[in-house]
Design an enzyme around this catalytic site. Structure first.
Site, mmCIF file in Angstrom:
data_model
loop_
_atom_site.group_PDB
_atom_site.id
_atom_site.type_symbol
_atom_site.label_atom_id
_atom_site.label_comp_id
_atom_site.label_asym_id
_atom_site.label_seq_id
_atom_site.Cartn_x
_atom_site.Cartn_y
_atom_site.Cartn_z
ATOM 1 N N TYR A 1 0.765 -1.181 -0.006
ATOM 2 C CA TYR A 1 -0.126 -0.126 0.047
ATOM 3 C C TYR A 1 0.813 1.350 -0.273
ATOM 4 O O TYR A 1 0.809 2.346 -0.785
ATOM 5 C CB TYR A 1 -0.696 0.163 1.283
ATOM 6 C CG TYR A 1 -1.619 1.164 1.760
ATOM 7 C CD1 TYR A 1 -2.341 2.062 0.853
ATOM 8 C CD2 TYR A 1 -1.230 2.234 2.863
ATOM 9 C CE1 TYR A 1 -3.130 3.169 0.481
ATOM 10 C CE2 TYR A 1 -2.008 3.146 3.032
ATOM 11 C CZ TYR A 1 -3.024 3.924 1.948
ATOM 12 O OH TYR A 1 -3.376 4.579 2.574
HETATM 13 N N1 LIG Z 1 -9.532 6.104 5.894
HETATM 14 C C1 LIG Z 1 -7.999 6.264 6.347
HETATM 15 O O1 LIG Z 1 -7.057 6.262 7.765
HETATM 16 C C2 LIG Z 1 -6.473 7.054 5.251
HETATM 17 C C3 LIG Z 1 -5.824 7.490 5.807
HETATM 18 C C4 LIG Z 1 -4.619 7.515 4.932
HETATM 19 C C5 LIG Z 1 -4.820 8.002 3.063
HETATM 20 N N2 LIG Z 1 -6.101 7.505 3.043
HETATM 21 C C6 LIG Z 1 -6.788 7.352 1.533
HETATM 22 O O2 LIG Z 1 -7.823 7.918 1.075
HETATM 23 C C7 LIG Z 1 -8.549 7.263 -0.146
HETATM 24 C C8 LIG Z 1 -9.752 7.276 0.277
HETATM 25 O O3 LIG Z 1 -9.982 6.316 1.565
HETATM 26 P P1 LIG Z 1 -11.026 5.787 2.587
HETATM 27 O O4 LIG Z 1 -10.695 5.364 3.444
HETATM 28 O O5 LIG Z 1 -11.644 7.002 2.706
HETATM 29 O O6 LIG Z 1 -12.058 4.733 2.018
HETATM 30 P P2 LIG Z 1 -12.949 3.876 1.689
HETATM 31 O O7 LIG Z 1 -13.862 4.263 3.139
HETATM 32 O O8 LIG Z 1 -12.728 2.057 1.934
HETATM 33 O O9 LIG Z 1 -13.595 3.900 0.630
HETATM 34 C C9 LIG Z 1 -13.458 3.337 -1.090
HETATM 35 C C10 LIG Z 1 -13.697 4.601 -1.894
HETATM 36 O O10 LIG Z 1 -12.583 4.084 -3.438
HETATM 37 C C11 LIG Z 1 -13.515 3.399 -3.860
HETATM 38 N N3 LIG Z 1 -12.813 2.486 -4.970
HETATM 39 C C12 LIG Z 1 -12.287 1.712 -3.705
HETATM 40 N N4 LIG Z 1 -11.498 0.606 -4.714
HETATM 41 C C13 LIG Z 1 -12.090 0.972 -6.028
HETATM 42 C C14 LIG Z 1 -11.993 0.510 -7.573
HETATM 43 N N5 LIG Z 1 -11.808 -0.785 -7.988
HETATM 44 N N6 LIG Z 1 -12.881 1.465 -7.965
HETATM 45 C C15 LIG Z 1 -13.251 2.042 -7.837
HETATM 46 N N7 LIG Z 1 -13.813 2.748 -7.036
HETATM 47 C C16 LIG Z 1 -13.164 2.133 -5.858
HETATM 48 C C17 LIG Z 1 -14.830 3.553 -3.282
HETATM 49 O O11 LIG Z 1 -16.408 3.215 -4.708
HETATM 50 P P3 LIG Z 1 -17.006 1.461 -3.941
HETATM 51 O O12 LIG Z 1 -17.068 1.622 -2.449
HETATM 52 O O13 LIG Z 1 -18.226 2.473 -4.596
HETATM 53 O O14 LIG Z 1 -16.962 0.676 -5.058
HETATM 54 C C18 LIG Z 1 -14.834 3.789 -2.370
HETATM 55 O O15 LIG Z 1 -15.357 4.716 -3.120
HETATM 56 C C19 LIG Z 1 -7.512 6.566 -0.274
HETATM 57 O O16 LIG Z 1 -7.040 6.480 -1.640
HETATM 58 C C20 LIG Z 1 -6.675 6.239 1.139
HETATM 59 O O17 LIG Z 1 -5.717 5.325 0.291
HETATM 60 C C21 LIG Z 1 -6.810 6.727 3.469
#
Ligand SMILES: NC(=O)c1ccc[n+]([C@@H]2O[C@H](COP(=O)([O-])OP(=O)(O)OC[C@H]3O[C@@H](n4cnc5c(N)ncnc54)[C@H](OP(=O)(O)O)[C@@H]3O)[C@@H](O)[C@H]2O)c1
Length: 247
Positions: A151
């Site tokens: 990741y």
């Molecule tokens: N949460 C954290 O602690 C954190 C920390 C640092 C960075 N980030 C980054 O922030 C971003 C969002 O994280 P989050 O925690 O908000 O994630 P999340 O709640 O899991 O949401 C992920 C989103 O990405 C979409 N997605 C995932 N895989 C996909 C695919 N193959 N094709 C199309 N859409 C896809 C999902 O859409 P569907 O479910 O509709 O398919 C959903 O809308 C990510 O890039 C993550 O690496 C998160």
């Protein structure tokens, strides 16, 4: 607020978590938002929520792990002024337990998809003479997090591309930056159990972040207020703790 009035923003992964918060924030500030995700039900809800705050939005479904589907998303999105490459996956596993499918899923979704969207959408921004891109990275791209090797490596690649694209498109006036969140409470991170709460305690602020705290930083970086900010990876992570002797 109408900072983004007349602009269209494509927010990938806007059906959940950080992407959803970014979509709401940009819409509140006047952007028409293309909400992207895979789940049509969650997409319809995000569009409805945006309309409920007086914004405009439409949903496009696409699987970002499939290169052709990413190209279809770019074509269907049409003219995009602000591209937010937010969608991402974050599996936690030791290296010896990471198989080819995990490896390909991380690099396909977290690196190749933003790469294709930039390839397909930035040339039209250049033609129109304005536009900008914000990539969502992670603190684990800079400082390794145990179990998050593939990741972190995929997001480190995205950080490198952010700096490259800032140079490649800067001459045309297109800015490219990244926002690098620390641990954030989202639907996705909830699936990791206690890991996110524990990571929160590693931050100087001693807590996890909320999605709207990331969204506000993204909206700033995408706005004209940040007009001379280009090629940065902005940490929005509660701050790093100072080194201290082991207990
Ligand atoms: N949460 C954290 O602690 C954190 C920390 C640092 C960075 N980030 C980054 O922030 C971003 C969002 O994280 P989050 O925690 O908000 O994630 P999340 O709640 O899991 O949401 C992920 C989103 O990405 C979409 N997605 C995932 N895989 C996909 C695919 N193959 N094709 C199309 N859409 C896809 C999902 O859409 P569907 O479910 O509709 O398919 C959903 O809308 C990510 O890039 C993550 O690496 C998160």
């Amino acid at each position: 607020m109408t900072i983004f009035e007349g602009s269209t923003a494509l927010v990938t992964g806007a059906t959940s978590g950080i992407g959803y918060a970014i979509a709401i924030e940009l819409a509140r500030q006047g952007a028409e938002v293309v909400v992207h995700g895979r789940n049509a039900e969650r997409g319809a809800k995000a569009v409805q929520d945006i309309e409920n705050v007086g914004g405009r939005a439409r949903f496009i479904a696409a699987d970002l792990s499939e290169a052709d589907d990413v190209r279809r998303l770019a074509a269907e999105a049409g003219e995009v002024d602000i591209l937010i490459n937010n969608a991402g996956i974050y599996g936690f596993a030791p290296t010896v337990e990471t198989d080819d499918a995990d490896f390909d899923a991380h690099f396909g979704t977290n690196v190749r998809a933003p790469y294709i969207l930039v390839q397909k959408l930035v040339p039209a921004m250049i033609e129109r003479g304005h536009g900008n891109v914000v990539n969502i990275s992670t603190v684990a791209a800079d400082k390794p997090a145990a179990g998050a090797g593939i990741y972190g490596a995929s997001k480190a690649a995205l950080d490198l591309l952010t700096k490259l694209w800032a140079d490649e498109f800067g001459e045309a006036g297109i800015r490219v930056n990244a926002v690098s969140p620390g641990p954030v409470e989202t639907e996705g991170s909830a699936e990791l159990g206690d890991i996110v709460e524990g990571l929160g305690r590693t931050r100087a602020l001693q807590r996890v972040g909320q999605a709207d705290e990331i969204a506000k930083a993204v909206a700033f970086v995408a706005s004209p207020a940040a007009s001379y900010i280009n090629g940065v990876v902005l940490p929005v992570d509660g701050g790093s703790r100072a080194e201290r002797p082991a207990a």
